[in-house]
Design a protein around this motif. Sequence first.
Motif, short mmCIF file in Angstrom:
data_model
loop_
_atom_site.label_atom_id
_atom_site.label_comp_id
_atom_site.label_asym_id
_atom_site.label_seq_id
_atom_site.Cartn_x
_atom_site.Cartn_y
_atom_site.Cartn_z
N PHE A 1 2.77 8.53 12.57
CA PHE A 1 2.86 7.15 13.03
C PHE A 1 2.25 6.16 12.04
O PHE A 1 2.61 4.98 12.05
CB PHE A 1 2.22 7.00 14.41
N SER A 2 1.36 6.62 11.19
CA SER A 2 0.74 5.73 10.21
C SER A 2 1.72 5.30 9.12
O SER A 2 1.53 4.27 8.47
CB SER A 2 -0.47 6.41 9.57
N ILE A 3 2.77 6.08 8.90
CA ILE A 3 3.78 5.72 7.89
C ILE A 3 5.09 5.28 8.52
O ILE A 3 6.01 4.85 7.82
CB ILE A 3 4.04 6.89 6.92
N MET B 1 0.84 -1.19 0.00
CA MET B 1 0.00 0.00 0.00
C MET B 1 0.88 1.24 0.00
O MET B 1 1.90 1.30 0.68
CB MET B 1 -0.91 -0.01 1.23
N ARG B 2 0.45 2.25 -0.76
CA ARG B 2 1.25 3.46 -0.89
C ARG B 2 1.25 4.28 0.40
O ARG B 2 0.32 4.22 1.19
CB ARG B 2 0.70 4.31 -2.05
N GLY B 3 2.33 5.07 0.56
CA GLY B 3 2.49 5.84 1.78
C GLY B 3 1.37 6.83 2.02
O GLY B 3 0.88 6.97 3.15
N LYS B 4 0.92 7.51 0.98
CA LYS B 4 -0.15 8.49 1.15
C LYS B 4 -1.47 7.82 1.54
O LYS B 4 -2.28 8.41 2.26
CB LYS B 4 -0.32 9.33 -0.11
N THR B 5 -1.64 6.58 1.09
CA THR B 5 -2.84 5.83 1.48
C THR B 5 -2.77 5.44 2.94
O THR B 5 -3.75 5.56 3.69
CB THR B 5 -3.00 4.56 0.61
N HIS B 6 -1.60 4.96 3.38
CA HIS B 6 -1.39 4.64 4.80
C HIS B 6 -1.68 5.86 5.67
O HIS B 6 -2.32 5.75 6.72
CB HIS B 6 0.06 4.18 5.04
N CYS B 7 -1.18 7.00 5.23
CA CYS B 7 -1.35 8.25 5.99
C CYS B 7 -2.82 8.61 6.12
O CYS B 7 -3.30 8.94 7.22
CB CYS B 7 -0.57 9.36 5.30
N THR B 8 -3.55 8.53 5.01
CA THR B 8 -4.98 8.87 5.02
C THR B 8 -5.77 7.91 5.90
O THR B 8 -6.62 8.34 6.69
CB THR B 8 -5.53 8.83 3.58
N ILE B 9 -5.47 6.62 5.78
CA ILE B 9 -6.17 5.61 6.58
C ILE B 9 -5.86 5.81 8.07
O ILE B 9 -6.75 5.68 8.92
CB ILE B 9 -5.76 4.19 6.14
N GLY B 10 -4.62 6.14 8.39
CA GLY B 10 -4.24 6.37 9.78
C GLY B 10 -5.00 7.52 10.40
O GLY B 10 -5.49 7.42 11.53
N VAL B 11 -5.12 8.61 9.67
CA VAL B 11 -5.84 9.79 10.16
C VAL B 11 -7.33 9.48 10.32
O VAL B 11 -7.95 9.82 11.34
CB VAL B 11 -5.63 10.98 9.21
N LEU B 12 -7.91 8.83 9.32
CA LEU B 12 -9.34 8.48 9.40
C LEU B 12 -9.60 7.50 10.55
O LEU B 12 -10.65 7.59 11.22
CB LEU B 12 -9.80 7.85 8.08
N SER B 13 -8.66 6.60 10.80
CA SER B 13 -8.82 5.61 11.88
C SER B 13 -8.87 6.28 13.25
O SER B 13 -9.71 5.92 14.09
CB SER B 13 -7.67 4.60 11.84
N VAL B 14 -7.98 7.25 13.49
CA VAL B 14 -7.97 7.89 14.81
C VAL B 14 -9.17 8.82 14.98
O VAL B 14 -9.68 8.98 16.10
CB VAL B 14 -6.65 8.67 15.05
N ILE B 15 -9.64 9.43 13.89
CA ILE B 15 -10.84 10.26 13.98
C ILE B 15 -12.04 9.39 14.35
O ILE B 15 -12.85 9.74 15.22
CB ILE B 15 -11.11 11.00 12.66
N GLN B 16 -12.14 8.22 13.67
CA GLN B 16 -13.23 7.29 13.97
C GLN B 16 -13.14 6.78 15.41
O GLN B 16 -14.15 6.68 16.11
CB GLN B 16 -13.18 6.12 12.98
N ALA B 17 -11.92 6.46 15.85
CA ALA B 17 -11.72 5.96 17.22
C ALA B 17 -12.08 7.02 18.24
O ALA B 17 -12.68 6.72 19.29
CB ALA B 17 -10.26 5.53 17.40
N SER B 18 -11.73 8.28 17.96
CA SER B 18 -12.06 9.37 18.89
C SER B 18 -13.57 9.55 19.01
O SER B 18 -14.09 9.87 20.08
CB SER B 18 -11.41 10.68 18.43
#
Length: 254
Positions: free
Chosen positions: A36-38, A1-18
Amino acid sequence: MRGKTHCTIGVLSVIQASLLFNIPISIFNIILSAFFSILPDLDESNSIVSEMFLKKNTSKFILKITIYLINVFIFFISLKINDNFFLSSLITFISIFIIESKLNHTFLRKVFISLIFILLGFCLYLVNIKIYFSIFCFMLATFPWLKHRSFSHSIFAIIIVYFLLKQIELITNILNLSFFGTISYASHIFLGDLFTRSGIPLLYPISDKKFSLGFFKVGGFLNNAIEIIFIMILTTLVVFTIINKFNLLNLSIL
């Protein structure tokens, strides 16, 4: 998976978790999560996170300067030993080919990226910053030398990251540092590379067995399209959660 995709998924994951756990999130938390996502891909010298600490053009320039300096050093040492200009020139000329074949760009990038973290760790220790900061830096210094998708992509790496971030959180009083940092780090593994064809060794170093829930090849057209769809699904999920919480809030007010 590309780095920018990892970054986007990481941010969306923590927003959802919050949203799910009712934990306040700040811009700092989002920036931290993006990093930390990358971070697991620090074991790849051409990754986005490696580029953050040392640009390719910079490391290529350092490589050239290093080779020139070594050759100049060899020439003068040889000249001092045998006092023969032509023989020393020949030795230096031969050395150029040998050094350039051994001292490649990838190796030098690993050396300098590691040195950045080692020096940072020692500097933090010398100014009496708590030892956990230095330990975290020293751990990151080992990442460039790891085989790609090995320890940094394992469950044990996630546990260590959580432990170190928790200690730093207690020292600095930065709220939810370990929570958001660990979730974004884990998203790289469980919401990313786990679905690629090559998989990840979740139990490394106990076992080299790679686990995979997908068959996609990183960089392929189909993979890139699925990455976009997956991001859209996560975004929709976040929006749906926000709307649902807003509706529940209105009902409670009424």
